[in-house]
Design a protein around this motif. Sequence first.
Motif, PDB file in Angstrom:
ATOM      1  N   ARG A 123       1.057  -1.385   0.204  1.00  0.00           N
ATOM      2  CA  ARG A 123      -0.083   0.275   0.028  1.00  0.00           C
ATOM      3  C   ARG A 123       0.664   1.353   0.425  1.00  0.00           C
ATOM      4  N   GLU A 124       1.624   1.465   0.546  1.00  0.00           N
ATOM      5  CA  GLU A 124       3.010   2.607   0.727  1.00  0.00           C
ATOM      6  C   GLU A 124       3.675   2.339  -0.682  1.00  0.00           C
ATOM      7  N   GLN A 125       3.499   1.591  -1.568  1.00  0.00           N
ATOM      8  CA  GLN A 125       4.058   2.245  -2.810  1.00  0.00           C
ATOM      9  C   GLN A 125       3.182   2.714  -3.711  1.00  0.00           C
ATOM     10  N   LEU A 126       1.856   2.647  -3.619  1.00  0.00           N
ATOM     11  CA  LEU A 126       0.834   3.180  -4.267  1.00  0.00           C
ATOM     12  C   LEU A 126       1.520   4.525  -4.898  1.00  0.00           C
ATOM     13  N   SER A 127       1.652   5.340  -4.773  1.00  0.00           N
ATOM     14  CA  SER A 127       1.869   6.623  -4.735  1.00  0.00           C
ATOM     15  C   SER A 127       3.095   6.353  -6.007  1.00  0.00           C
ATOM     16  N   GLU A 128       4.174   5.873  -5.746  1.00  0.00           N
ATOM     17  CA  GLU A 128       5.176   5.422  -6.514  1.00  0.00           C
ATOM     18  C   GLU A 128       4.370   4.819  -7.588  1.00  0.00           C
ATOM     19  N   CYS A 129       3.832   3.940  -8.216  1.00  0.00           N
ATOM     20  CA  CYS A 129       3.563   2.916  -8.644  1.00  0.00           C
ATOM     21  C   CYS A 129       1.807   4.251  -9.284  1.00  0.00           C
ATOM     22  N   LEU A 130       1.468   5.490  -9.295  1.00  0.00           N
ATOM     23  CA  LEU A 130       0.969   5.849  -9.917  1.00  0.00           C
ATOM     24  C   LEU A 130       1.230   6.888 -10.778  1.00  0.00           C
ATOM     25  N   ASP A 131       2.584   7.134 -10.236  1.00  0.00           N
ATOM     26  CA  ASP A 131       3.637   7.854 -11.152  1.00  0.00           C
ATOM     27  C   ASP A 131       4.410   7.113 -12.347  1.00  0.00           C
ATOM     28  N   GLY A 180      -6.878   7.564 -20.208  1.00  0.00           N
ATOM     29  CA  GLY A 180      -6.652   7.172 -19.465  1.00  0.00           C
ATOM     30  C   GLY A 180      -5.933   6.520 -18.642  1.00  0.00           C
ATOM     31  N   ARG A 181      -6.155   6.719 -17.421  1.00  0.00           N
ATOM     32  CA  ARG A 181      -4.903   6.095 -16.735  1.00  0.00           C
ATOM     33  C   ARG A 181      -4.187   7.154 -16.171  1.00  0.00           C
ATOM     34  N   THR A 182      -3.739   8.278 -17.022  1.00  0.00           N
ATOM     35  CA  THR A 182      -2.828   9.313 -16.550  1.00  0.00           C
ATOM     36  C   THR A 182      -2.986  10.217 -15.678  1.00  0.00           C
ATOM     37  N   ARG A 183      -4.345  10.526 -15.530  1.00  0.00           N
ATOM     38  CA  ARG A 183      -4.850  10.905 -13.765  1.00  0.00           C
ATOM     39  C   ARG A 183      -6.119  10.672 -13.162  1.00  0.00           C
ATOM     40  N   LEU A 184      -5.745   8.788 -13.271  1.00  0.00           N
ATOM     41  CA  LEU A 184      -5.949   7.766 -12.114  1.00  0.00           C
ATOM     42  C   LEU A 184      -5.950   8.343 -10.775  1.00  0.00           C
ATOM     43  N   PRO A 185      -6.952   9.099 -10.158  1.00  0.00           N
ATOM     44  CA  PRO A 185      -6.379   9.429  -8.369  1.00  0.00           C
ATOM     45  C   PRO A 185      -6.566   8.185  -7.445  1.00  0.00           C
ATOM     46  N   TYR A 186      -5.595   8.527  -6.687  1.00  0.00           N
ATOM     47  CA  TYR A 186      -5.620   7.531  -5.286  1.00  0.00           C
ATOM     48  C   TYR A 186      -6.066   6.765  -5.486  1.00  0.00           C
ATOM     49  N   ALA A 187      -6.764   7.335  -4.576  1.00  0.00           N
ATOM     50  CA  ALA A 187      -7.776   6.494  -4.232  1.00  0.00           C
ATOM     51  C   ALA A 187      -8.527   5.310  -4.917  1.00  0.00           C
ATOM     52  N   ALA A 188      -8.264   5.524  -6.428  1.00  0.00           N
ATOM     53  CA  ALA A 188      -8.819   5.105  -6.684  1.00  0.00           C
ATOM     54  C   ALA A 188      -8.073   3.762  -7.379  1.00  0.00           C
ATOM     55  N   LEU A 189      -6.999   3.872  -7.341  1.00  0.00           N
ATOM     56  CA  LEU A 189      -5.200   2.806  -7.502  1.00  0.00           C
ATOM     57  C   LEU A 189      -5.854   1.855  -6.226  1.00  0.00           C
ATOM     58  N   GLU A 190      -6.732   3.367  -5.148  1.00  0.00           N
ATOM     59  CA  GLU A 190      -6.246   2.280  -4.063  1.00  0.00           C
ATOM     60  C   GLU A 190      -7.294   1.613  -3.256  1.00  0.00           C
TER      61      GLU A 190
END
Length: 165
Positions: free
Chosen positions: A7-15, A39-49
Amino acid sequence: MIVPIHREQLSECLDVLKESYEKTAVRFGMTEENCPYRGRTRLPYAALEEEYKNGFMMYGYVYGGEIVGFLSMSVEEPKAYIQDIAIRPAYQNRGFGSQLLRFALEKAKTLHCEKIALGMVHDNVPLRSWYEKQGFETVSLEKFEKVSYTVGTMEYRLCGCDRND
């Protein structure tokens, strides 16, 4: 090296997602109005989480101490679905995507899936050709009113099963 994402790596994955999909979003005219999250370039953190919480299997390709590639997949038996295979542009064309794809295929086999599927911009000929070289076949095409490109679903058969889904 391919490692499970925490979970703590999700921000880096979003990048990784934002960087790797940006060129395609621009090339095919993706906007917030015609394509969810551009196209997932602006995927919010909450959506990936939320995907993480819902059991999507997420893996990172770590090179030089940083996550340079990202794989996200889910399973709805008898199929596995690749949500993302993304490589930061500076690390593309080094075989990292191929390694993530092989990893996804092996993971799906261990989960006793018969096929693995993915959706993509079908008009992205270089990427589609790459998947075809890996053994994927286009199984459906869909054209949406608001966009200039065609969305394709591709599948790879993991076993010699005759069962139709």
